[in-house]
Write an enzyme that holds these catalytic residues in place. Structure first.
Site, PDB file in Angstrom:
ATOM      1  N   CYS A   1      -6.238  -1.774  -4.468  1.00  0.00           N
ATOM      2  CA  CYS A   1      -5.603  -0.602  -5.080  1.00  0.00           C
ATOM      3  C   CYS A   1      -4.147  -0.915  -5.393  1.00  0.00           C
ATOM      4  O   CYS A   1      -3.483  -0.193  -6.104  1.00  0.00           O
ATOM      5  CB  CYS A   1      -5.717   0.600  -4.161  1.00  0.00           C
ATOM      6  SG  CYS A   1      -4.980   0.343  -2.565  1.00  0.00           S
TER       7      CYS A   1
ATOM      8  N   ASN B   1       0.825  -1.223   0.000  1.00  0.00           N
ATOM      9  CA  ASN B   1       0.000   0.000   0.000  1.00  0.00           C
ATOM     10  C   ASN B   1       0.857   1.272   0.000  1.00  0.00           C
ATOM     11  O   ASN B   1       0.362   2.362  -0.313  1.00  0.00           O
ATOM     12  CB  ASN B   1      -0.878   0.079   1.266  1.00  0.00           C
ATOM     13  CG  ASN B   1      -1.851  -1.065   1.420  1.00  0.00           C
ATOM     14  OD1 ASN B   1      -2.061  -1.542   2.526  1.00  0.00           O
ATOM     15  ND2 ASN B   1      -2.441  -1.528   0.333  1.00  0.00           N
TER      16      ASN B   1
ATOM     17  N   CYS C   1     -28.080   2.372 -11.352  1.00  0.00           N
ATOM     18  CA  CYS C   1     -28.685   2.704 -12.653  1.00  0.00           C
ATOM     19  C   CYS C   1     -27.698   2.470 -13.798  1.00  0.00           C
ATOM     20  O   CYS C   1     -28.100   2.195 -14.926  1.00  0.00           O
ATOM     21  CB  CYS C   1     -29.114   4.168 -12.684  1.00  0.00           C
ATOM     22  SG  CYS C   1     -30.516   4.560 -11.640  1.00  0.00           S
TER      23      CYS C   1
ATOM     24  N   LYS D   1      -6.018   0.171   8.792  1.00  0.00           N
ATOM     25  CA  LYS D   1      -5.920   1.307   7.855  1.00  0.00           C
ATOM     26  C   LYS D   1      -6.712   2.496   8.368  1.00  0.00           C
ATOM     27  O   LYS D   1      -6.248   3.637   8.323  1.00  0.00           O
ATOM     28  CB  LYS D   1      -6.464   0.888   6.482  1.00  0.00           C
ATOM     29  CG  LYS D   1      -5.567  -0.043   5.704  1.00  0.00           C
ATOM     30  CD  LYS D   1      -6.189  -0.356   4.338  1.00  0.00           C
ATOM     31  CE  LYS D   1      -5.260  -1.189   3.482  1.00  0.00           C
ATOM     32  NZ  LYS D   1      -5.833  -1.511   2.168  1.00  0.00           N
TER      33      LYS D   1
ATOM     34  N   ARG E   1       1.307   4.502  -2.558  1.00  0.00           N
ATOM     35  CA  ARG E   1       0.202   5.360  -2.994  1.00  0.00           C
ATOM     36  C   ARG E   1      -0.683   5.828  -1.841  1.00  0.00           C
ATOM     37  O   ARG E   1      -1.789   6.297  -2.060  1.00  0.00           O
ATOM     38  CB  ARG E   1      -0.624   4.652  -4.070  1.00  0.00           C
ATOM     39  CG  ARG E   1      -1.459   3.511  -3.591  1.00  0.00           C
ATOM     40  CD  ARG E   1      -1.718   2.527  -4.690  1.00  0.00           C
ATOM     41  NE  ARG E   1      -0.526   1.721  -4.890  1.00  0.00           N
ATOM     42  CZ  ARG E   1      -0.148   1.231  -6.062  1.00  0.00           C
ATOM     43  NH1 ARG E   1      -0.823   1.476  -7.145  1.00  0.00           N
ATOM     44  NH2 ARG E   1       0.940   0.483  -6.150  1.00  0.00           N
TER      45      ARG E   1
ATOM     46  N   ALA F   1     -19.976  -4.967  -4.397  1.00  0.00           N
ATOM     47  CA  ALA F   1     -20.957  -5.223  -3.339  1.00  0.00           C
ATOM     48  C   ALA F   1     -21.002  -4.068  -2.333  1.00  0.00           C
ATOM     49  O   ALA F   1     -22.087  -3.588  -1.972  1.00  0.00           O
ATOM     50  CB  ALA F   1     -20.628  -6.531  -2.635  1.00  0.00           C
TER      51      ALA F   1
ATOM     52  N   CYS G   1     -28.523   6.776  -9.759  1.00  0.00           N
ATOM     53  CA  CYS G   1     -27.598   6.266  -8.747  1.00  0.00           C
ATOM     54  C   CYS G   1     -26.596   5.307  -9.415  1.00  0.00           C
ATOM     55  O   CYS G   1     -26.668   5.072 -10.619  1.00  0.00           O
ATOM     56  CB  CYS G   1     -28.365   5.573  -7.625  1.00  0.00           C
ATOM     57  SG  CYS G   1     -29.057   3.978  -8.097  1.00  0.00           S
TER      58      CYS G   1
END
Lengths: 79, 237
Positions: free
Chosen positions: B166, B45, B150, B63, B48, B109, B147
């Protein structure tokens, strides 16, 4: 009635022509194009000009017409 | 500025985007920020994430707690609260307690959960997402805008429960996606916070109404229009 469209791969610039029926969905276009280019598993969307097309829309419902240019874009999901 | 100082912000996800969003919020004057994340800092990590250090990874620190602790160094009167856990496990009322929610997530999710609960409680939700040198920002202002759901299709649902890190490493599920570059993360987080500041200062009308896509390789950004899906469960009463 079928329509012929050109789908552009936003990542590579390559294109594929697709023959579509009015009842085909945007989801089917996405999966067809992603399959053709053997894309990695991931989320993709289709744009037509400035419009992002909804997956459930049909060719007719999304107003996709003959000779339209569509673009397949990977949809970022990382954070 | 007073509206920003008196606001309450919820930041969901304490990865690269979460680091940048919290930094930008604190430096913009926000004083009450809750950060939610279930993960611990990993070595991968560090390239970044502005608030993470090698010793955090070695000690297996949370974190959310590390960001809350280090961001306080930027403004010692700021109240930063860390909540360790999945957003899905938090009571829904936690959304209602905030003026704006920032989505800095890495999976579909959790995005859908944050989107629907923010919408239900009528709290603006600002979602950021990155991949390599591209990213996007969507602002959801209930009940006037489409949203996240959609704009999703079957390819998104196939990704449910898969997590895109990430960093691309140190996660349970790894997919061969390109890791987000810090420059991409900085751009996306900056736009997220810029939009959040508009919301907090009563300028929601000037927010991105559709989806803002950024392509760092092509030096291009586009706002793509998305329609409200009449069959979207989030909008159905």
């Amino acid at each position: 009635m079928s329509v012929r469209v050109r789908v552009r791969n936003a990542e590579t610039g390559s294109t594929v022509d697709m023959e579509l029926e009015e009842e085909n969905t945007v989801q089917e276009i996405i999966e067809g194009a992603a399959g053709y280019w053997e894309k990695d598993a991931g989320a993709y969307v289709i744009r037509k000009g400035k419009k992002l097309l909804r997956g459930q829309q049909t060719v007719l419902g999304a107003s996709i017409t003959h000779s339209d240019d569509l673009e397949l874009i990977p949809d970022p999901e990382g954070g | 500025m007073e509206a920003v100082i008196g606001s309450r912000c919820l930041v969901i996800g304490a990865g690269a985007l979460g680091n940048e969003v919290v930094k930008n919020l604190v430096l913009s004057g926000a004083k009450s920020i809750t950060i939610v994340d279930m993960d611990e800092v990993a070595i991968s990590n560090l390239n970044r994430c502005i608030f993470f250090r090698t010793e955090d990874a070695q000690a297996g620190r949370s974190k959310a707690e590390v960001i809350a602790h280090r961001a306080k160094e930027l403004n010692e009167v700021a109240k930063l609260e860390a909540t360790i856990g999945r957003i899905q496990d938090l009571p829904s009322k936690r959304f209602r307690e905030n003026d704006v929610v920032f989505g800095c997530l890495d999976n579909v999710a959790a995005r859908l959960h944050s989107n629907s609960h923010s919408y239900y409680h009528r709290v603006p939700y600002i979602d950021g997402a990155t991949m390599g040198t591209s990213g996007k920002v969507q602002v959801v202002i209930p009940p006037s805008t489409p949203c996240l759901q959609c704009a999703m299709n079957r390819t998104h649902y196939k990704l449910m429960e898969k997590r895109f890190s990430c960093t691309g490493a140190d996660v349970t599920f790894f997919e061969p996606k390109m890791a987000a570059e810090i420059t991409t993360t900085s751009v996306i987080a900056a736009v997220q916070v810029r939009e959040g500041l508009k919301v907090l200062s009563g300028k929601s009308d000037e927010c991105i109404r559709n989806i803002w896509y950024y392509n760092g390789l092509a030096n291009r950004s586009d706002v793509l229009e998305v329609d409200l899906d009449p069959e979207c469960a989030v909008h159905t009463k």
